[in-house]
Design a protein around this motif. Sequence first.
Motif, PDB file in Angstrom:
ATOM      1  N   ASP A  30       0.844  -1.214   0.000  1.00  0.00           N
ATOM      2  CA  ASP A  30       0.000   0.000   0.000  1.00  0.00           C
ATOM      3  C   ASP A  30       0.872   1.254   0.000  1.00  0.00           C
ATOM      4  O   ASP A  30       0.591   2.219  -0.690  1.00  0.00           O
ATOM      5  N   PHE A  31       1.934   1.222   0.790  1.00  0.00           N
ATOM      6  CA  PHE A  31       2.836   2.376   0.862  1.00  0.00           C
ATOM      7  C   PHE A  31       3.488   2.632  -0.501  1.00  0.00           C
ATOM      8  O   PHE A  31       3.486   3.742  -1.011  1.00  0.00           O
ATOM      9  N   LEU A  32       4.008   1.566  -1.099  1.00  0.00           N
ATOM     10  CA  LEU A  32       4.717   1.731  -2.378  1.00  0.00           C
ATOM     11  C   LEU A  32       3.766   2.144  -3.501  1.00  0.00           C
ATOM     12  O   LEU A  32       4.125   2.941  -4.367  1.00  0.00           O
ATOM     13  N   ARG A  33       2.546   1.604  -3.474  1.00  0.00           N
ATOM     14  CA  ARG A  33       1.586   1.888  -4.541  1.00  0.00           C
ATOM     15  C   ARG A  33       1.376   3.401  -4.685  1.00  0.00           C
ATOM     16  O   ARG A  33       1.277   3.922  -5.791  1.00  0.00           O
ATOM     17  N   ALA A  34       1.345   4.081  -3.557  1.00  0.00           N
ATOM     18  CA  ALA A  34       1.089   5.524  -3.573  1.00  0.00           C
ATOM     19  C   ALA A  34       2.296   6.327  -4.064  1.00  0.00           C
ATOM     20  O   ALA A  34       2.175   7.484  -4.420  1.00  0.00           O
ATOM     21  N   LYS A  35       3.465   5.706  -4.065  1.00  0.00           N
ATOM     22  CA  LYS A  35       4.703   6.461  -4.357  1.00  0.00           C
ATOM     23  C   LYS A  35       5.307   6.167  -5.730  1.00  0.00           C
ATOM     24  O   LYS A  35       6.102   6.947  -6.226  1.00  0.00           O
ATOM     25  N   LEU A  36       4.968   5.022  -6.296  1.00  0.00           N
ATOM     26  CA  LEU A  36       5.662   4.571  -7.515  1.00  0.00           C
ATOM     27  C   LEU A  36       4.933   5.012  -8.787  1.00  0.00           C
ATOM     28  O   LEU A  36       3.727   5.240  -8.773  1.00  0.00           O
ATOM     29  N   PRO A  37       5.672   5.097  -9.903  1.00  0.00           N
ATOM     30  CA  PRO A  37       5.027   5.520 -11.159  1.00  0.00           C
ATOM     31  C   PRO A  37       4.037   4.498 -11.704  1.00  0.00           C
ATOM     32  O   PRO A  37       3.123   4.866 -12.437  1.00  0.00           O
ATOM     33  N   PHE A  38       4.183   3.224 -11.358  1.00  0.00           N
ATOM     34  CA  PHE A  38       3.260   2.194 -11.841  1.00  0.00           C
ATOM     35  C   PHE A  38       2.740   1.382 -10.650  1.00  0.00           C
ATOM     36  O   PHE A  38       3.425   1.249  -9.634  1.00  0.00           O
ATOM     37  N   ALA A  39       1.534   0.831 -10.824  1.00  0.00           N
ATOM     38  CA  ALA A  39       0.848   0.144  -9.731  1.00  0.00           C
ATOM     39  C   ALA A  39       1.601  -1.093  -9.237  1.00  0.00           C
ATOM     40  O   ALA A  39       2.318  -1.746  -9.992  1.00  0.00           O
ATOM     41  N   VAL A  40       1.405  -1.384  -7.952  1.00  0.00           N
ATOM     42  CA  VAL A  40       1.960  -2.588  -7.346  1.00  0.00           C
ATOM     43  C   VAL A  40       0.803  -3.327  -6.692  1.00  0.00           C
ATOM     44  O   VAL A  40      -0.028  -2.729  -6.025  1.00  0.00           O
ATOM     45  N   GLU A  41       0.757  -4.637  -6.888  1.00  0.00           N
ATOM     46  CA  GLU A  41      -0.337  -5.437  -6.348  1.00  0.00           C
ATOM     47  C   GLU A  41       0.239  -6.575  -5.520  1.00  0.00           C
ATOM     48  O   GLU A  41       1.107  -7.311  -6.014  1.00  0.00           O
ATOM     49  N   ASP A 154      12.530   3.480 -10.944  1.00  0.00           N
ATOM     50  CA  ASP A 154      13.380   3.443 -12.145  1.00  0.00           C
ATOM     51  C   ASP A 154      13.341   2.061 -12.791  1.00  0.00           C
ATOM     52  O   ASP A 154      13.300   1.929 -14.011  1.00  0.00           O
ATOM     53  N   TRP A 155      13.372   1.042 -11.930  1.00  0.00           N
ATOM     54  CA  TRP A 155      13.299  -0.335 -12.456  1.00  0.00           C
ATOM     55  C   TRP A 155      11.947  -0.578 -13.133  1.00  0.00           C
ATOM     56  O   TRP A 155      11.872  -1.215 -14.191  1.00  0.00           O
ATOM     57  N   GLN A 156      10.877  -0.052 -12.524  1.00  0.00           N
ATOM     58  CA  GLN A 156       9.559  -0.198 -13.163  1.00  0.00           C
ATOM     59  C   GLN A 156       9.581   0.413 -14.561  1.00  0.00           C
ATOM     60  O   GLN A 156       9.052  -0.155 -15.513  1.00  0.00           O
ATOM     61  N   ARG A 157      10.215   1.588 -14.685  1.00  0.00           N
ATOM     62  CA  ARG A 157      10.281   2.253 -15.998  1.00  0.00           C
ATOM     63  C   ARG A 157      11.084   1.396 -16.995  1.00  0.00           C
ATOM     64  O   ARG A 157      10.697   1.256 -18.150  1.00  0.00           O
ATOM     65  N   ALA A 158      12.193   0.830 -16.518  1.00  0.00           N
ATOM     66  CA  ALA A 158      12.986  -0.050 -17.395  1.00  0.00           C
ATOM     67  C   ALA A 158      12.143  -1.254 -17.818  1.00  0.00           C
ATOM     68  O   ALA A 158      12.153  -1.663 -18.987  1.00  0.00           O
ATOM     69  N   ALA A 159      11.383  -1.812 -16.869  1.00  0.00           N
ATOM     70  CA  ALA A 159      10.559  -2.994 -17.155  1.00  0.00           C
ATOM     71  C   ALA A 159       9.450  -2.663 -18.158  1.00  0.00           C
ATOM     72  O   ALA A 159       9.128  -3.479 -19.024  1.00  0.00           O
ATOM     73  N   VAL A 160       8.874  -1.482 -18.037  1.00  0.00           N
ATOM     74  CA  VAL A 160       7.844  -1.062 -18.985  1.00  0.00           C
ATOM     75  C   VAL A 160       8.472  -0.886 -20.381  1.00  0.00           C
ATOM     76  O   VAL A 160       7.859  -1.231 -21.397  1.00  0.00           O
ATOM     77  N   GLY A 161       9.710  -0.404 -20.409  1.00  0.00           N
ATOM     78  CA  GLY A 161      10.455  -0.311 -21.677  1.00  0.00           C
ATOM     79  C   GLY A 161      10.683  -1.696 -22.281  1.00  0.00           C
ATOM     80  O   GLY A 161      10.569  -1.882 -23.493  1.00  0.00           O
ATOM     81  N   VAL A 162      10.965  -2.665 -21.428  1.00  0.00           N
ATOM     82  CA  VAL A 162      11.166  -4.045 -21.884  1.00  0.00           C
ATOM     83  C   VAL A 162       9.882  -4.582 -22.513  1.00  0.00           C
ATOM     84  O   VAL A 162       9.895  -5.179 -23.593  1.00  0.00           O
ATOM     85  N   SER A 163       8.771  -4.331 -21.845  1.00  0.00           N
ATOM     86  CA  SER A 163       7.478  -4.800 -22.359  1.00  0.00           C
ATOM     87  C   SER A 163       7.173  -4.165 -23.723  1.00  0.00           C
ATOM     88  O   SER A 163       6.744  -4.850 -24.652  1.00  0.00           O
ATOM     89  N   GLU A 164       7.443  -2.866 -23.834  1.00  0.00           N
ATOM     90  CA  GLU A 164       7.221  -2.173 -25.110  1.00  0.00           C
ATOM     91  C   GLU A 164       8.143  -2.739 -26.194  1.00  0.00           C
ATOM     92  O   GLU A 164       7.727  -2.990 -27.317  1.00  0.00           O
ATOM     93  N   SER A 165       9.402  -2.941 -25.810  1.00  0.00           N
ATOM     94  CA  SER A 165      10.398  -3.447 -26.747  1.00  0.00           C
ATOM     95  C   SER A 165       9.968  -4.794 -27.334  1.00  0.00           C
ATOM     96  O   SER A 165      10.073  -5.026 -28.537  1.00  0.00           O
ATOM     97  N   ILE A 303      10.916   3.552 -27.251  1.00  0.00           N
ATOM     98  CA  ILE A 303      11.029   2.920 -25.928  1.00  0.00           C
ATOM     99  C   ILE A 303      11.262   3.989 -24.859  1.00  0.00           C
ATOM    100  O   ILE A 303      10.659   3.958 -23.786  1.00  0.00           O
ATOM    101  N   ALA A 304      12.114   4.974 -25.160  1.00  0.00           N
ATOM    102  CA  ALA A 304      12.370   6.061 -24.195  1.00  0.00           C
ATOM    103  C   ALA A 304      11.080   6.817 -23.895  1.00  0.00           C
ATOM    104  O   ALA A 304      10.814   7.186 -22.751  1.00  0.00           O
ATOM    105  N   LYS A 305      10.271   7.037 -24.917  1.00  0.00           N
ATOM    106  CA  LYS A 305       9.023   7.782 -24.726  1.00  0.00           C
ATOM    107  C   LYS A 305       8.031   7.009 -23.855  1.00  0.00           C
ATOM    108  O   LYS A 305       7.228   7.609 -23.154  1.00  0.00           O
ATOM    109  N   VAL A 306       8.109   5.677 -23.885  1.00  0.00           N
ATOM    110  CA  VAL A 306       7.238   4.861 -23.038  1.00  0.00           C
ATOM    111  C   VAL A 306       7.796   4.784 -21.610  1.00  0.00           C
ATOM    112  O   VAL A 306       7.057   4.789 -20.632  1.00  0.00           O
ATOM    113  N   MET A 307       9.126   4.734 -21.497  1.00  0.00           N
ATOM    114  CA  MET A 307       9.750   4.612 -20.177  1.00  0.00           C
ATOM    115  C   MET A 307       9.543   5.855 -19.316  1.00  0.00           C
ATOM    116  O   MET A 307       9.463   5.762 -18.095  1.00  0.00           O
ATOM    117  N   SER A 308       9.497   7.022 -19.948  1.00  0.00           N
ATOM    118  CA  SER A 308       9.371   8.252 -19.161  1.00  0.00           C
ATOM    119  C   SER A 308       8.487   9.254 -19.887  1.00  0.00           C
ATOM    120  O   SER A 308       8.546   9.366 -21.108  1.00  0.00           O
TER     121      SER A 308
END
Length: 480
Positions: A30-41, A154-165, A303-308
Amino acid sequence: MKFWFVSGSQLMYGEETLREVAENSKVLTDFLRAKLPFAVEYKGTVKSDEEARAMVVGANSDPDCGGIIVWCHTFSPSKMWIVALGLLQKPYLHLHTQINRSIPNDAIDMDYMNLHQSAHGDREHGFLTERLRMPREIVSGYYQDEKVIKSIGDWQRAAVGVSESKSLKVARFGDNMRNVAVTEGDKIEAQIKLGWQVNTFPVGQLVEEMGNVTKQEIQTKMAEYSSLYTMKDEDTGAVAYQAIEEIALKKILDQEGCKAFSNTFEDLYGMRQLPGLATQNLMRQGYGYGGEGDWKVSALTRIAKVMSDAPSTFMEDYTYDYDAGLVLGSHMLEVCPSIAEDKPRIEVHPLGIGGKEPPARLSFTGKSGAATATCLIDMGQYFRLICADVECVPPINTYPHLPVARTMWKPMPNLEEGAAAWIRAGGAHHTVLSYGVTADMWRMFSRIMGIQFVSIGKNTDLYPLEKELELGDLLWTLKR
Ligand code: MN
């Protein structure tokens, strides 16, 4: 995209401990969900081989799952993870943390020790994941600390870049510019390593599509241009031609599911202008682009445009000011207006090469601030991603006769050494310039993708870099 949070434990400690593990994991999530750029479950606690396997298979098959974050709250004997992690297809982050920042003097007893032992459990898990040679990120520290939160983000952003890639399609209109080496590359290997589907479409198809553009579509596009950019009345004709090019390009890209494209001034058969404004306005909408057939930088830009959300653009090192220690970056036309400091102006000027009509383009000055310039080169046996830290600064002059968008930056550690390091590493003249994607994000992206990463920054020294490249060459050639 959402990220799965999973705790590691075992059945040995009994119901009460497992209930507390679950509760603490929810607090942390719950704490991280409010702080991170992408959702955590929170997806539960793994206590057996079966649960580990079900979790990994579930994550693999969920297209919205960007990656898995694992924390071993208690000891989690990690042999139970072996089969599961062998099946893993998603980015993996090992969070090494505790629910309590400090040790409570009165509350600590053997029950407390058994419950709060990630110092112990995460080491077991770390050994196993290292033994498996898993590409993974380790974030260590108290979960409420800014540094820890930033690293996970930052890792979430890299991971989202991986998914896009992995799902990225790149359209090539025309081949690479004749005789150029660095824009070439192995498209099959790019698909194997990075997932990119790079395919060609005839320029004739684009010209045909341009013929189908309606007056109404042109009017709507022209209205969009005048709402975003300044424009002179006498340029309307040239600008309308760019509107037609943009509409036709977008139709083909969307129809083919392509989020990035390349073209070349050497193959504009049947077209009157090199797309300038058209390409720039497409980049603003999130499409990747690479000039002169450079599909590698086109894909990276997307990929950069999706990451950030921060601005990213196709860029080129053009010319130097040695007195100021700065690079003037620009391109023939195609710089994304997302990096503009001022309101972009539509201008029409002759191109000087290509033998076509003077194209309309956006002219503006790039924003100041920390950025990265990144390229991907094909070393024959492997791909190398090279990322340079740069500091964008306000241009030191007005350059009144320069008819294109421009930005200036100071390479790290300085112009001479930064440029020498880049050239030593084989870096391209085309890059993606990003104000949001950091070297660390590109490092994580490269690690997950299994490609070589080379960073050039304030601590770069040519001699150690040369050793890194020489040893890396052996390593990456063997690794393949
Ligand atoms: Mn170029």
